[in-house]
Motif scaffolding. Sequence first.
Motif, mmCIF file in Angstrom:
data_model
loop_
_atom_site.group_PDB
_atom_site.id
_atom_site.type_symbol
_atom_site.label_atom_id
_atom_site.label_comp_id
_atom_site.label_asym_id
_atom_site.label_seq_id
_atom_site.Cartn_x
_atom_site.Cartn_y
_atom_site.Cartn_z
ATOM 1 N N GLN A 89 -26.097 -14.181 -53.464
ATOM 2 C CA GLN A 89 -26.883 -15.262 -52.875
ATOM 3 C C GLN A 89 -28.071 -15.658 -53.743
ATOM 4 O OE1 GLN A 89 -27.467 -13.247 -49.074
ATOM 5 N NE2 GLN A 89 -26.317 -14.869 -48.032
ATOM 6 N N ALA A 90 -28.477 -14.734 -54.607
ATOM 7 C CA ALA A 90 -29.610 -15.005 -55.497
ATOM 8 C C ALA A 90 -29.175 -15.694 -56.795
ATOM 9 C CB ALA A 90 -30.336 -13.706 -55.828
ATOM 10 N N THR A 91 -27.907 -16.122 -56.867
ATOM 11 C CA THR A 91 -27.400 -16.825 -58.047
ATOM 12 C C THR A 91 -27.194 -18.299 -57.725
ATOM 13 O OG1 THR A 91 -25.050 -16.520 -57.515
ATOM 14 C CG2 THR A 91 -26.163 -14.701 -58.657
ATOM 15 N N ASP A 92 -26.551 -19.007 -58.638
ATOM 16 C CA ASP A 92 -26.229 -20.425 -58.430
ATOM 17 C C ASP A 92 -24.861 -20.610 -57.778
ATOM 18 O OD1 ASP A 92 -28.615 -21.221 -59.653
ATOM 19 O OD2 ASP A 92 -27.710 -21.121 -61.659
ATOM 20 N N ALA A 93 -24.317 -19.566 -57.194
ATOM 21 C CA ALA A 93 -22.996 -19.652 -56.572
ATOM 22 C C ALA A 93 -22.990 -20.675 -55.446
ATOM 23 C CB ALA A 93 -22.586 -18.289 -56.032
ATOM 24 N N SER A 94 -21.852 -21.339 -55.273
ATOM 25 C CA SER A 94 -21.721 -22.349 -54.223
ATOM 26 C C SER A 94 -21.677 -21.697 -52.844
ATOM 27 C CB SER A 94 -20.450 -23.165 -54.443
ATOM 28 O OG SER A 94 -19.298 -22.342 -54.259
ATOM 29 N N ASP A 95 -21.909 -22.520 -51.843
ATOM 30 C CA ASP A 95 -21.831 -22.018 -50.472
ATOM 31 C C ASP A 95 -20.430 -21.497 -50.162
ATOM 32 O OD1 ASP A 95 -24.465 -22.706 -50.088
ATOM 33 O OD2 ASP A 95 -24.017 -24.599 -49.065
ATOM 34 N N GLU A 96 -19.425 -22.172 -50.735
ATOM 35 C CA GLU A 96 -18.049 -21.756 -50.491
ATOM 36 C C GLU A 96 -17.775 -20.378 -51.093
ATOM 37 O OE1 GLU A 96 -18.405 -26.056 -50.052
ATOM 38 O OE2 GLU A 96 -18.957 -24.683 -51.690
ATOM 39 N N THR A 97 -18.282 -20.156 -52.298
ATOM 40 C CA THR A 97 -18.097 -18.852 -52.944
ATOM 41 C C THR A 97 -18.785 -17.753 -52.148
ATOM 42 O OG1 THR A 97 -17.883 -19.811 -55.160
ATOM 43 C CG2 THR A 97 -18.577 -17.494 -55.024
ATOM 44 N N ILE A 98 -19.989 -18.036 -51.696
ATOM 45 C CA ILE A 98 -20.726 -17.048 -50.899
ATOM 46 C C ILE A 98 -20.003 -16.773 -49.585
ATOM 47 C CG2 ILE A 98 -22.864 -16.627 -49.634
ATOM 48 C CD1 ILE A 98 -24.305 -18.201 -51.876
ATOM 49 N N ALA A 99 -19.459 -17.823 -48.980
ATOM 50 C CA ALA A 99 -18.721 -17.649 -47.721
ATOM 51 C C ALA A 99 -17.485 -16.786 -47.935
ATOM 52 C CB ALA A 99 -18.329 -19.007 -47.155
ATOM 53 N N ASP A 100 -16.779 -17.011 -49.047
ATOM 54 C CA ASP A 100 -15.602 -16.202 -49.337
ATOM 55 C C ASP A 100 -15.990 -14.730 -49.533
ATOM 56 O OD1 ASP A 100 -13.990 -18.411 -49.202
ATOM 57 O OD2 ASP A 100 -13.908 -18.729 -51.374
ATOM 58 N N HIS A 143 -10.735 -4.440 -49.846
ATOM 59 C CA HIS A 143 -11.790 -5.412 -49.544
ATOM 60 C C HIS A 143 -12.879 -5.397 -50.609
ATOM 61 C CE1 HIS A 143 -9.629 -5.869 -45.938
ATOM 62 N NE2 HIS A 143 -10.219 -4.950 -45.224
ATOM 63 N N LEU A 144 -13.254 -4.196 -51.072
ATOM 64 C CA LEU A 144 -14.261 -4.120 -52.126
ATOM 65 C C LEU A 144 -13.724 -4.721 -53.424
ATOM 66 C CD1 LEU A 144 -17.094 -3.149 -52.885
ATOM 67 C CD2 LEU A 144 -16.084 -0.953 -53.555
ATOM 68 N N SER A 145 -12.435 -4.514 -53.693
ATOM 69 C CA SER A 145 -11.817 -5.121 -54.877
ATOM 70 C C SER A 145 -11.800 -6.638 -54.756
ATOM 71 C CB SER A 145 -10.396 -4.590 -55.056
ATOM 72 O OG SER A 145 -10.392 -3.199 -55.287
ATOM 73 N N GLY A 146 -11.542 -7.151 -53.538
ATOM 74 C CA GLY A 146 -11.576 -8.593 -53.318
ATOM 75 C C GLY A 146 -12.963 -9.166 -53.525
ATOM 76 N N LEU A 147 -13.970 -8.453 -53.030
ATOM 77 C CA LEU A 147 -15.349 -8.905 -53.234
ATOM 78 C C LEU A 147 -15.700 -8.884 -54.711
ATOM 79 C CD1 LEU A 147 -18.162 -9.686 -52.272
ATOM 80 C CD2 LEU A 147 -18.591 -7.272 -51.724
ATOM 81 N N LYS A 148 -15.277 -7.850 -55.412
ATOM 82 C CA LYS A 148 -15.554 -7.775 -56.850
ATOM 83 C C LYS A 148 -14.914 -8.938 -57.610
ATOM 84 C CE LYS A 148 -13.279 -6.223 -60.038
ATOM 85 N NZ LYS A 148 -12.394 -5.568 -61.041
ATOM 86 N N SER A 149 -13.704 -9.331 -57.205
ATOM 87 C CA SER A 149 -13.018 -10.419 -57.908
ATOM 88 C C SER A 149 -13.779 -11.734 -57.774
ATOM 89 C CB SER A 149 -11.592 -10.571 -57.380
ATOM 90 O OG SER A 149 -11.583 -11.069 -56.055
ATOM 91 N N ILE A 150 -14.410 -11.937 -56.611
ATOM 92 C CA ILE A 150 -15.209 -13.158 -56.415
ATOM 93 C C ILE A 150 -16.456 -13.111 -57.290
ATOM 94 C CG2 ILE A 150 -16.636 -14.409 -54.742
ATOM 95 C CD1 ILE A 150 -14.544 -13.724 -52.635
ATOM 96 N N LEU A 151 -17.110 -11.954 -57.312
ATOM 97 C CA LEU A 151 -18.309 -11.816 -58.147
ATOM 98 C C LEU A 151 -17.960 -11.998 -59.625
ATOM 99 C CD1 LEU A 151 -19.885 -8.653 -56.454
ATOM 100 C CD2 LEU A 151 -20.418 -11.059 -55.999
ATOM 101 N N GLU A 152 -16.832 -11.451 -60.024
ATOM 102 C CA GLU A 152 -16.402 -11.507 -61.421
ATOM 103 C C GLU A 152 -16.109 -12.938 -61.856
ATOM 104 O OE1 GLU A 152 -13.566 -8.575 -64.081
ATOM 105 O OE2 GLU A 152 -12.943 -9.113 -62.048
ATOM 106 N N ALA A 153 -15.625 -13.742 -60.901
ATOM 107 C CA ALA A 153 -15.263 -15.124 -61.216
ATOM 108 C C ALA A 153 -16.459 -16.077 -61.173
ATOM 109 C CB ALA A 153 -14.197 -15.614 -60.235
ATOM 110 N N GLU A 154 -17.587 -15.606 -60.691
ATOM 111 C CA GLU A 154 -18.780 -16.454 -60.594
ATOM 112 C C GLU A 154 -19.590 -16.353 -61.891
ATOM 113 O OE1 GLU A 154 -21.626 -18.814 -60.119
ATOM 114 O OE2 GLU A 154 -20.065 -18.787 -58.559
ATOM 115 N N PRO A 155 -19.679 -17.455 -62.651
ATOM 116 C CA PRO A 155 -20.365 -17.416 -63.959
ATOM 117 C C PRO A 155 -21.835 -17.019 -63.865
ATOM 118 C CG PRO A 155 -19.041 -19.407 -63.751
ATOM 119 C CD PRO A 155 -19.059 -18.768 -62.399
ATOM 120 N N SER A 156 -22.488 -17.361 -62.771
ATOM 121 C CA SER A 156 -23.923 -17.086 -62.661
ATOM 122 C C SER A 156 -24.229 -15.682 -62.144
ATOM 123 C CB SER A 156 -24.589 -18.125 -61.754
ATOM 124 O OG SER A 156 -24.104 -18.019 -60.416
ATOM 125 N N TYR A 157 -23.181 -14.917 -61.809
ATOM 126 C CA TYR A 157 -23.408 -13.562 -61.309
ATOM 127 C C TYR A 157 -23.548 -12.629 -62.506
ATOM 128 C CZ TYR A 157 -23.070 -9.199 -58.713
ATOM 129 O OH TYR A 157 -23.347 -7.970 -58.181
#
Length: 243
Positions: A89-100, A143-157
Amino acid sequence: MASTSETGHAKNVANFQDLIEFITGYGAIYNPSKTNLKLPQMVALKAAADTSIADVIPKNTDYNTKVNLRAAAFSDVRGLATRLIAALQATDASDETIADAKTFNNKIQGKGSSTPKAPLDPNNPPAKTISASQQSYDQLIQHLSGLKSILEAEPSYAPNEVDLQIATLDTKIADLIQTNDAVPPVYAAVNNARIARDKILYTDENSLFETAKDIKIYVKALFGSTSPEFAQVKGIQIKKPKL
């Protein structure tokens, strides 16, 4: 398989040894035709029972150790997931990415459900599925692996905190997989040892339990129901647990 304390099994074997001592004292007059009631076979059965009980102990210890290590490894997963969401949430991630990402976090937190407990009783299987909460150990890893994949795909993370970085998450997930996978083999080992023990002590045709019953019947036939010899053995208890 219903449990009974190891002390209870050991007490049964000790009581069987009392039978052996009395039978030994009867001398040559004790001469049953049934082979498993003969003194050498009784001594061998007692030795096998001792071995079967002893075999359970290290396997039970190994099982409890692995279960405790798994519980420790998973103990910080929920707190870690909460921090990962805050970092995202402290990055430039979109609302959709944060929701996922929050969807995976909600599953990790098990909202609306109870937290699973790691079983310590070797007679009960390790927790594998708690469908309402999706909180089994396997699912927490997913679930933790799924969360990691979202973080990994976010350029600003790109957190500076080492424990929130992707490489650290990879190590954490690998550790969770390893500690979780270590439980089923030792669970199987201790349960197989208990099955083998219970056959010798209780369930086989010539088990400790059945043999003790037949010995008492033979002593009754040999000396009579009012004899002091039968009085010696009739009160010796070999208690069979619910299996």
